[in-house]
Design a protein around this motif. Sequence first.
Motif, mmCIF file in Angstrom:
data_model
loop_
_atom_site.group_PDB
_atom_site.id
_atom_site.type_symbol
_atom_site.label_atom_id
_atom_site.label_comp_id
_atom_site.label_asym_id
_atom_site.label_seq_id
_atom_site.Cartn_x
_atom_site.Cartn_y
_atom_site.Cartn_z
ATOM 1 N N LEU A 90 -1.514 1.957 -3.972
ATOM 2 C CA LEU A 90 -1.012 1.733 -2.662
ATOM 3 C C LEU A 90 -2.428 1.862 -1.810
ATOM 4 C CD1 LEU A 90 2.006 2.693 -0.635
ATOM 5 C CD2 LEU A 90 -0.252 3.233 0.333
ATOM 6 N N THR A 91 -2.534 0.699 -1.137
ATOM 7 C CA THR A 91 -3.776 0.574 -0.100
ATOM 8 C C THR A 91 -3.487 0.317 1.362
ATOM 9 O OG1 THR A 91 -5.310 -0.080 -2.022
ATOM 10 C CG2 THR A 91 -5.950 -0.602 0.242
ATOM 11 N N VAL A 92 -3.965 1.044 2.382
ATOM 12 C CA VAL A 92 -3.819 0.830 3.545
ATOM 13 C C VAL A 92 -5.123 0.369 4.180
ATOM 14 C CG1 VAL A 92 -3.004 1.728 5.877
ATOM 15 C CG2 VAL A 92 -1.961 2.384 3.679
ATOM 16 N N THR A 93 -5.250 -0.903 5.065
ATOM 17 C CA THR A 93 -6.225 -1.507 5.550
ATOM 18 C C THR A 93 -6.084 -1.559 7.060
ATOM 19 O OG1 THR A 93 -6.708 -2.787 3.583
ATOM 20 C CG2 THR A 93 -7.892 -3.296 5.631
ATOM 21 N N ASP A 94 -6.781 -0.793 7.749
ATOM 22 C CA ASP A 94 -6.742 -0.901 9.287
ATOM 23 C C ASP A 94 -8.003 -1.514 9.924
ATOM 24 O OD1 ASP A 94 -6.702 -0.549 12.045
ATOM 25 O OD2 ASP A 94 -5.851 1.705 11.885
ATOM 26 N N ASP A 95 -7.551 -2.680 10.599
ATOM 27 C CA ASP A 95 -8.680 -3.402 11.010
ATOM 28 C C ASP A 95 -9.520 -3.005 12.324
ATOM 29 O OD1 ASP A 95 -6.905 -3.822 13.460
ATOM 30 O OD2 ASP A 95 -6.685 -5.964 13.102
#
Length: 284
Positions: free
Chosen positions: A64-69
């Motif tokens: 699981l990967t979370v990418t916040d811009d």
Amino acid sequence: MAQFTNQAQLSYNNTVVNSNVVVGEILEGVSADKTAVVNTYSADSTVTYVISIVNSGNTAISNLTVTDDLGAYEQGTETRTPLSYVDGSIRLFVNGVLQAAPVVTSEPALVVSGITLPANSNLLLVYTAEVNEFAPLGADDSIVNTATVTGNGISTPITATETVTPIEKPQLRITKSVEPVPVSENGTLTYRFVIENFGNVAATAEDNVALSDLFDPILSDITVSLDGTTWTEGVQYNYNEATGQLNTVLGQITVPAATYTQDIATGVWSITPGVTVLTVSGTV
């Protein structure tokens, strides 16, 4: 949740007959939500975010990967990122239990990876970002940032968005100066109070701005002016010649809002504070 439609076709003896359209719905096993602990910001402040991810399915989600811009926006042909991840601030909780820190990279977006979310479990990511020089500060501005969740078993990336806005209030600073230095006995001494407003709204009479000062040495025969306009004792200010105590009347001092300008080349925002000057002169 995602809907889908389907229709069958029957052909016979050069005739085609369509069936009715059926509508189905796929219940998503993973959902995400993003919240700012405090949804306002100011220059050089920080914002703490909480991302909640729920796996309601019967299968664990791995990788699981979370990418916040981090609020990235377009300025001309450039992309500006108004938030900077605070190193070491991230915390990962699974079912309320603190876990080992996940893998984090933060240039330019914040990427959190290497997480496994068990079946029928919930996850919280808590982290802090600092407001930087690319953050707009006007009363009508905002930072909108989006987190995207991917992983094994997630067919379509999941997004969660949060919006934070600049604090709408005056932010005042005061600087005092005196001249001449030195002053002759029985000479005239002038105090100058520069009041700056770095906030995006003006300080008005309703804000009850007031200034007080105890002059030592005591001044006599004083004159008081605000931005060059002479004030009247008992109306805009009160002064005690026996003690040297000066008090302005509540709400008589107002200060305009700051203005904000973004450099076209660099994208950096600069602040020009609103300014009001109070001057007090008297005999030593």
